[in-house]
Each structure stands twice: as C-alpha cells, then as structure tokens.
Motif scaffolding. Structure first.
Motif, PDB file in Angstrom:
ATOM      1  N   SER A 264       0.847  -1.380   0.037  1.00 51.49           N
ATOM      2  CA  SER A 264      -0.066   0.018  -0.074  1.00 51.49           C
ATOM      3  C   SER A 264       0.902   1.266   0.031  1.00 51.49           C
ATOM      4  CB  SER A 264      -0.809  -0.009   1.237  1.00 51.49           C
ATOM      5  OG  SER A 264      -0.269  -0.268   2.305  1.00 51.49           O
TER       6      SER A 264
ATOM      7  N   TRP B  34       2.439   3.218  -3.451  1.00 51.65           N
ATOM      8  CA  TRP B  34       1.711   4.163  -4.272  1.00 51.65           C
ATOM      9  C   TRP B  34       2.468   5.401  -4.560  1.00 51.65           C
ATOM     10  CZ3 TRP B  34      -2.182   2.504  -7.729  1.00 51.65           C
ATOM     11  CH2 TRP B  34      -2.630   1.331  -7.414  1.00 51.65           C
TER      12      TRP B  34
ATOM     13  N   ASN C  76      -8.267   1.996  -5.225  1.00 52.53           N
ATOM     14  CA  ASN C  76      -7.272   2.366  -6.051  1.00 52.53           C
ATOM     15  C   ASN C  76      -7.127   1.385  -7.081  1.00 52.53           C
ATOM     16  OD1 ASN C  76      -6.969   4.838  -4.434  1.00 52.53           O
ATOM     17  ND2 ASN C  76      -5.439   3.994  -3.278  1.00 52.53           N
ATOM     18  N   VAL C  77      -7.406   0.265  -7.101  1.00 53.69           N
ATOM     19  CA  VAL C  77      -7.207  -0.739  -8.102  1.00 53.69           C
ATOM     20  C   VAL C  77      -8.050  -0.608  -9.406  1.00 53.69           C
ATOM     21  CG1 VAL C  77      -7.011  -3.144  -8.771  1.00 53.69           C
ATOM     22  CG2 VAL C  77      -6.333  -2.370  -6.435  1.00 53.69           C
TER      23      VAL C  77
ATOM     24  N   ASN D 205      -1.521  -4.410  -3.085  1.00 52.15           N
ATOM     25  CA  ASN D 205      -2.050  -3.080  -2.520  1.00 52.15           C
ATOM     26  C   ASN D 205      -2.264  -3.672  -1.150  1.00 52.15           C
ATOM     27  OD1 ASN D 205      -3.000  -0.547  -2.272  1.00 52.15           O
ATOM     28  ND2 ASN D 205      -5.066  -1.117  -2.989  1.00 52.15           N
TER      29      ASN D 205
END
Length: 252
Positions: A72, A75, A115-116, A144
């Motif tokens: 995570s 990003w 966010n995927v 993630n």
C-alpha cells in the motif's frame, strides 16, 4: 508446471519442510541499476523469477506460497513506474493463468481493493474464481497490501460485531482476530524470505509472522529461483522451532 511431485531428497537438512513460505520480493530496481538498465527491465525480470519460484514450490511440495508484490506504500512511487507494475500484473494474469490453472494452482489475492483500476480488479477476481478448487499449491498474492491496515480493518470488524450484539468483548481472542484477517483460513508462514540483503519486514503479515523463521538473502529478486528457494528452506530446516517453549536440546 504440469507434473506435481515431491522431491524431499533434493533438499538439505533433516528438519520439517515449511508448509507456508512467504517472500518479500525485493531488489528489482537495484538489479537493473547495477546493469545500467531501466527499472522497468528489473520488474520484468522479477516476473520471470515469480514463474520460477511458483514452479519450484509446486515441485518441492510446498502447499502455500505468499508473494509480496505491491504494498500500500508503493503508491508513492513515480506514476510511470506504478503504471508499469500494474501492466505487468495484468500481463502475468493473462499470460500465465491458464498454465497455473492446469498445474493445480489456487490463486488468492490479499490487500485493499481501493485504488485498483477496474480492469485489473476484474482480472484478479476471474483468476481467483477460476482456480478456487485447485489443490497443488495455494499462491497468495499480497497486492495493494499493508499489514497495519489489515489489522485495523480486522479490529473494526470485531468492534462492529460487538456493537451490534453479535459477540461479547471477551470473545475477542487471537483466533477471532485471525478469522477476520485477509489470510483467514491460511496457516501462518513458517518461513519468511527477503531478497536484496535488506533486513526488515516492511509492513508485511505483521500478525501472521509472530513465530515465523526469517531468512535474508543478498541476491536480488530477479536472481531468485529454485536454487535460492532450496537454500532458504535448508536454513529453515536447520533451526529448532520452540514457539515459546523450552528447547528439546536444553539440559536445564
């Protein structure tokens, strides 16, 4: 990856084999930099190492293999590199899914879905659904993923259950927490391997590795394969796991 067999005689040591091996795949960028290549080439070579490692795990009879593919925190990397990593994940699923399925690999993905992008999320869900009944190897992809977020989410789930009257506070036990983690139903890792010489766990499976044996290797991830997996397992088999108890070798 069509023939599943168990090669105990190929491994050094007399100790028990690990049921679950978890790997922090580190060093793609440094591998590329040492060769004057762009980081993207290192990531592509890292995917080749994934293929070798999955084949080796099946061949050696390791039931569970977890790979830390994207945290995570990743990003925060440059957008170009993130796009490249997402593209590699898509290509890996599209190119390798049929072969993994034929080899009896069950795919499970842990981590947050936020966010995927939808296209990748669809591919992940299709891969998990297609392979859900396979039994040769359970391949867990930590994508993630962040362990602190996983534990916080588990705490919220149990707190909501208490607030709703579905459980009492005194029923919140270690087993209860384990049952609502992303890894519910998966045995804790026996062995954690990290490549590239770094000696930290980087927010990976913090709850699950309470009694895990660690092996840190100097090799970069693109160099990883069966030989280095066997080396890590050989070191694991030399150790005595006491889980807080007294050593069998102790004379005290």
């Amino acid at each position: 990856m069509t023939e599943v067999r168990f090669k105990r005689e190929a491994l050094k040591g007399d100790g028990a084999l690990p049921t679950h091996v978890a790997i922090i795949m580190d060093g793609n960028g440094r591998w590329a930099a040492k060769r004057g290549l762009p980081r993207s080439i290192g990531h592509r070579k890292g995917v080749d190492a994934v293929r070798r490692t999955v084949r080796a795990a099946i061949d050696l009879g390791i039931p569970y293999l977890t790979l830390y593919s994207f945290s995570s925190e990743n990003w925060s990397r440059p957008a170009e590199e993130i796009d490249d990593l997402m593209g590699l994940m898509k290509r890996f699923i599209r190119r390798d899914l049929a072969e993994l399925h034929q080899a009896g690999v069950k795919i499970r993905v842990i981590g947050e879905r936020a966010n995927v992008e939808p296209e990748l999320m669809t591919l992940i869900e299709e891969a998990c659904e297609l392979t859900q009944n396979n039994q040769a190897l359970t391949l867990i992809i930590a994508f993630n993923y962040g362990a602190r977020a996983e534990i916080a989410k588990a705490a919220r789930t149990l707190a909501e259950a208490v607030a709703a009257g579905r459980m009492r506070p005194d029923e919140i036990t270690a087993n209860a927490i384990s049952s609502v983690l992303d890894t519910a139903g998966i045995p804790d890792p026996d062995l954690l391997v990290r490549t590239s010489g770094e000696m930290r766990v980087s927010n990976f499976l913090l709850w699950q590795i309470a009694y895990t044996e660690f092996v840190f290797l100097d090799a970069y991830w693109p160099e990883f394969g069966r030989e280095l997996l066997e080396e890590a397992i050989a070191r694991f088999r030399e150790r005595e796991r006491r889980f807080g108890g007294r050593s069998d070798r102790s004379t005290a």
